[in-house]
Design an enzyme around this catalytic site. Structure first.
Site, PDB file in Angstrom:
ATOM      1  NE  ARG A   1      -2.815   0.155 -14.233  1.00  0.00           N
ATOM      2  CZ  ARG A   1      -1.957   0.646 -13.331  1.00  0.00           C
ATOM      3  NH1 ARG A   1      -1.167   1.644 -13.655  1.00  0.00           N
ATOM      4  NH2 ARG A   1      -1.911   0.149 -12.114  1.00  0.00           N
TER       5      ARG A   1
ATOM      6  CG  HIS B   1       5.366   3.265  -7.087  1.00  0.00           C
ATOM      7  ND1 HIS B   1       4.248   2.990  -7.808  1.00  0.00           N
ATOM      8  CD2 HIS B   1       5.554   4.617  -7.206  1.00  0.00           C
ATOM      9  CE1 HIS B   1       3.777   4.114  -8.342  1.00  0.00           C
ATOM     10  NE2 HIS B   1       4.551   5.116  -7.997  1.00  0.00           N
TER      11      HIS B   1
ATOM     12  CG  HIS C   1      -3.278  -1.292  -6.514  1.00  0.00           C
ATOM     13  ND1 HIS C   1      -3.837  -0.088  -6.179  1.00  0.00           N
ATOM     14  CD2 HIS C   1      -2.365  -1.030  -7.491  1.00  0.00           C
ATOM     15  CE1 HIS C   1      -3.297   0.857  -6.927  1.00  0.00           C
ATOM     16  NE2 HIS C   1      -2.398   0.321  -7.730  1.00  0.00           N
TER      17      HIS C   1
ATOM     18  CG  ASP D   1       4.188  -3.304 -11.698  1.00  0.00           C
ATOM     19  OD1 ASP D   1       4.356  -2.669 -12.746  1.00  0.00           O
ATOM     20  OD2 ASP D   1       4.110  -2.766 -10.586  1.00  0.00           O
TER      21      ASP D   1
ATOM     22  CB  SER E   1       5.954   8.221  -8.996  1.00  0.00           C
ATOM     23  OG  SER E   1       4.814   7.560  -9.481  1.00  0.00           O
TER      24      SER E   1
HETATM   25  N1  HAX Z   1       1.892 -10.620  -1.141  1.00  0.00           N
HETATM   26  C1  HAX Z   1       1.944 -10.853   0.184  1.00  0.00           C
HETATM   27  N2  HAX Z   1       1.402 -10.052   1.107  1.00  0.00           N
HETATM   28  C2  HAX Z   1       0.740  -8.981   0.659  1.00  0.00           C
HETATM   29  C3  HAX Z   1       0.620  -8.681  -0.704  1.00  0.00           C
HETATM   30  C4  HAX Z   1       1.246  -9.552  -1.618  1.00  0.00           C
HETATM   31  N3  HAX Z   1       1.227  -9.331  -2.920  1.00  0.00           N
HETATM   32  N4  HAX Z   1      -0.093  -7.547  -0.841  1.00  0.00           N
HETATM   33  C5  HAX Z   1      -0.399  -7.140   0.416  1.00  0.00           C
HETATM   34  N5  HAX Z   1       0.127  -8.010   1.319  1.00  0.00           N
HETATM   35  C6  HAX Z   1       0.114  -7.882   2.764  1.00  0.00           C
HETATM   36  C7  HAX Z   1       0.819  -6.590   3.148  1.00  0.00           C
HETATM   37  O1  HAX Z   1       2.231  -6.751   3.153  1.00  0.00           O
HETATM   38  C8  HAX Z   1       0.238  -6.315   4.523  1.00  0.00           C
HETATM   39  O2  HAX Z   1       0.894  -7.168   5.448  1.00  0.00           O
HETATM   40  P1  HAX Z   1       1.231  -6.654   6.953  1.00  0.00           P
HETATM   41  O3  HAX Z   1      -0.114  -6.449   7.564  1.00  0.00           O
HETATM   42  O4  HAX Z   1       1.990  -7.795   7.528  1.00  0.00           O
HETATM   43  O5  HAX Z   1       2.023  -5.402   6.819  1.00  0.00           O
HETATM   44  C9  HAX Z   1      -1.187  -6.809   4.358  1.00  0.00           C
HETATM   45  O6  HAX Z   1      -1.198  -7.717   3.249  1.00  0.00           O
HETATM   46  C10 HAX Z   1      -2.187  -5.697   4.096  1.00  0.00           C
HETATM   47  O7  HAX Z   1      -1.723  -4.936   2.992  1.00  0.00           O
HETATM   48  P2  HAX Z   1      -2.738  -4.204   2.005  1.00  0.00           P
HETATM   49  O8  HAX Z   1      -3.462  -3.166   2.800  1.00  0.00           O
HETATM   50  O9  HAX Z   1      -3.542  -5.188   1.258  1.00  0.00           O
HETATM   51  O10 HAX Z   1      -1.756  -3.554   0.948  1.00  0.00           O
HETATM   52  P3  HAX Z   1      -0.979  -2.152   1.035  1.00  0.00           P
HETATM   53  O11 HAX Z   1      -1.910  -1.076   0.596  1.00  0.00           O
HETATM   54  O12 HAX Z   1      -0.319  -1.979   2.360  1.00  0.00           O
HETATM   55  O13 HAX Z   1       0.183  -2.364  -0.036  1.00  0.00           O
HETATM   56  C11 HAX Z   1       1.089  -3.065  -2.097  1.00  0.00           C
HETATM   57  C12 HAX Z   1      -0.099  -2.407  -1.404  1.00  0.00           C
HETATM   58  C13 HAX Z   1       0.963  -2.909  -3.602  1.00  0.00           C
HETATM   59  C14 HAX Z   1       2.390  -2.356  -1.645  1.00  0.00           C
HETATM   60  C15 HAX Z   1       1.139  -4.556  -1.694  1.00  0.00           C
HETATM   61  O14 HAX Z   1      -0.030  -5.199  -2.170  1.00  0.00           O
HETATM   62  C16 HAX Z   1       2.362  -5.273  -2.185  1.00  0.00           C
HETATM   63  O15 HAX Z   1       3.413  -5.215  -1.522  1.00  0.00           O
HETATM   64  N6  HAX Z   1       2.295  -5.954  -3.399  1.00  0.00           N
HETATM   65  C17 HAX Z   1       3.410  -6.598  -3.998  1.00  0.00           C
HETATM   66  C18 HAX Z   1       4.330  -5.586  -4.657  1.00  0.00           C
HETATM   67  C19 HAX Z   1       3.683  -5.000  -5.894  1.00  0.00           C
HETATM   68  O16 HAX Z   1       3.134  -5.700  -6.716  1.00  0.00           O
HETATM   69  N7  HAX Z   1       3.792  -3.673  -6.052  1.00  0.00           N
HETATM   70  C20 HAX Z   1       3.280  -2.972  -7.231  1.00  0.00           C
HETATM   71  C21 HAX Z   1       1.953  -2.271  -6.994  1.00  0.00           C
HETATM   72  C22 HAX Z   1       1.464  -1.576  -8.215  1.00  0.00           C
HETATM   73  C23 HAX Z   1       2.227  -0.320  -8.433  1.00  0.00           C
HETATM   74  O17 HAX Z   1       2.167   0.666  -7.725  1.00  0.00           O
HETATM   75  N8  HAX Z   1       3.027  -0.324  -9.433  1.00  0.00           N
HETATM   76  O18 HAX Z   1       3.789   0.752  -9.639  1.00  0.00           O
END
Ligand code: HAX
Length: 426
Positions: A318, A263, A309, A364, A233
């Site tokens: 947080r 996000h 994250h 979150d 964002s």
């Molecule tokens: N559950 C399952 N798998 C997860 C995971 C989770 N909570 N977090 C990461 N992974 C997986 C990823 O999907 C990725 O898998 P692939 O290799 O198959 O693509 C792998 O672990 C490596 O990912 P990463 O490098 O650890 O994480 P990213 O930087 O790619 O993504 C995310 C970060 C926040 C998007 C991710 O951890 C996620 O999808 N979390 C769940 C959704 C979430 O809570 N989002 C809110 C984040 C906070 C925020 O910005 N709020 O606004």
């Protein structure tokens, strides 16, 4: 806005001077290297943006202007906005001025309500928020000053006026969206005597006999206010603003990114998941049941919402603030108990799976359960709460960018074929 303007004037002059010196003396100085993995991996970790309002250290989490977020949880959001913009806390007269400014435009013009009322009933509250912000663009002081030929060095003044107007109105708009979308009755008009956060809680109209809901809302607004410049964002808003688009265009665009499930929408998804667990197990699942459920989720290719994250490698402070609030105020509530149990079990499961770089909860994971506890049960609205708070951080970032004369954002894109050549694949 006399005091705020005077403070920002000093900051803008010194920021511009500093940037000019660095650009002149170090145009060719290398500050890092880029790997193919970073280009393919969403630019993770590339030092490519400047953000002075806050930093996120992987091992510690958010600091606002160098202050750990856990040291700021009891402050007023107004103080946080001042801190984000200026790097210091407001004096008593500055605080008073800001309080008046945040109240000064809190009545929203009729055309905004007409637009919201015309939207289909199934519009997501984030679409409503983003649209309401965008339609107010016609009032932009920045655009008017740009059209009038105001010097580039003073562009930030119009940005500041726009930011104040937007922040002042956004709580009234968000609270009205809540009441309109979820049939809560008439809009509640803002009160001039309340601070920004308490006024928001008041306009939402959630029953608050103990005052704890209002306390939670103020903390919520502080905790979500900023998270450096590279998140979707903030980066989107900054990119849009770099084309000299005003705060309204930029904020609306940034919030559209916040609305994505990876996000800000994660808070809605988190509570949705917790409620599903509650329904399925008719209460709080056992440790074994929860572990099994988490594996089902992971094995079907889904992510555990609220965990992981892109930057952090520890429990998000947080989350800690919300969790501590829940421990003090919500024990015995089965929804919070499930959140607590997830905190005990999800990191172990994610560790065993071995994919996520960070297995710990993010902001979150707990916030929704607290809003739910106080009667705000419409979790489709939770990302709007996040968005309201983030208008402070994004506005501060846009202001700093304009004050420092940040240029148009225009990185280079390359075709896959070029990348293949660069890494030696024919
Ligand atoms: N559950 C399952 N798998 C997860 C995971 C989770 N909570 N977090 C990461 N992974 C997986 C990823 O999907 C990725 O898998 P692939 O290799 O198959 O693509 C792998 O672990 C490596 O990912 P990463 O490098 O650890 O994480 P990213 O930087 O790619 O993504 C995310 C970060 C926040 C998007 C991710 O951890 C996620 O999808 N979390 C769940 C959704 C979430 O809570 N989002 C809110 C984040 C906070 C925020 O910005 N709020 O606004």
């Amino acid at each position: 806005m006399k005091l705020f303007l005077a403070k920002m004037e000093e900051i803008a002059d010194s920021l511009r001077a500093e940037r000019k010196i660095i650009a002149k003396q170090h145009e060719e100085t290398k500050i890092g290297e880029i790997t193919a993995g970073q280009v393919l991996g969403g630019m993770r970790g590339m030092p490519a943006l400047i953000c002075d309002t806050s930093t996120v250290n992987p091992d510690e989490g958010l600091r606002i202007r160098g202050i750990p977020i856990l040291d700021l949880t009891t402050m007023q959001p107004e103080d946080i906005f001042f801190l984000l913009c200026t790097g210091s806390f407001p004096s008593a007269p500055e605080r008073q001025e800001l309080h008046e400014l945040f109240n000064s435009y809190s009545s929203v013009p009729y055309y905004v309500w007409k637009v919201l009322e015309a939207m289909p009933q199934d519009s997501h509250p984030m679409v409503m928020l983003s649209t309401a912000i965008l339609v107010m663009e016609r009032e932009s002081a920045f655009r008017k000053s740009y059209d009038a030929g105001v010097s580039k060095d003073k562009h930030w003044v119009g940005m500041l006026e726009d930011a104040i107007l937007l922040i002042s109105r956004v709580t009234t708009i968000a609270a009205a969206i809540y009441r309109m979308k979820f049939n809560k009755g008439e809009r509640i008009a803002p009160r001039k005597d309340l601070d920004w956060g308490s006024n928001f809680a008041y306009m939402l109209g959630v029953a608050d006999p103990t005052g704890k809901f209002s306390e939670l809302i103020r903390m919520y607004l502080v905790l979500h206010s900023d998270h450096e410049g590279g998140n979707v964002s903030a980066m989107t808003a900054n990119t849009v603003a770099s084309a000299l688009s005003d705060v309204f265009y930029s904020m609306s665009a940034g919030l559209n990114g916040l609305a994505g499930p990876l996000h800000g929408l994660a808070n809605q998804e988190c509570l949705g998941y917790v409620l599903e667990l509650h329904d399925k197990f008719k209460g709080v699942p056992t440790d074994e049941q929860l572990e099994e459920e988490l594996w089902v989720m992971l094995n079907s290719g889904q992510v555990i919402p609220g965990y992981g994250h892109a930057v952090l490698r520890v429990t998000d402070p947080r989350f800690t603030a919300f969790y501590n609030f829940g421990k003090q105020n919500c024990t015995g509530d089965p929804i919070f108990e499930i959140v607590d149990k997830l905190f005990q079990i999800a990191p172990q499961v994610l560790t065993k799976q071995g994919k996520a770089k960070n297995v710990w909860p993010n902001v979150d994971a707990a916030s929704g359960s607290l809003l739910f506890h106080y009667g705000m049960k419409e979790f489709e609205f939770y990302t709007v709460m996040f968005g309201v708070s983030r208008t402070m951080g994004i506005s501060a970032q846009l202001l700093m960018a304009r004050a420092s004369g940040s240029p148009l954002v225009r990185p280079k894109s390359i075709p896959t074929a070029t990348l293949k050549k660069m890494v030696g694949i024919e």
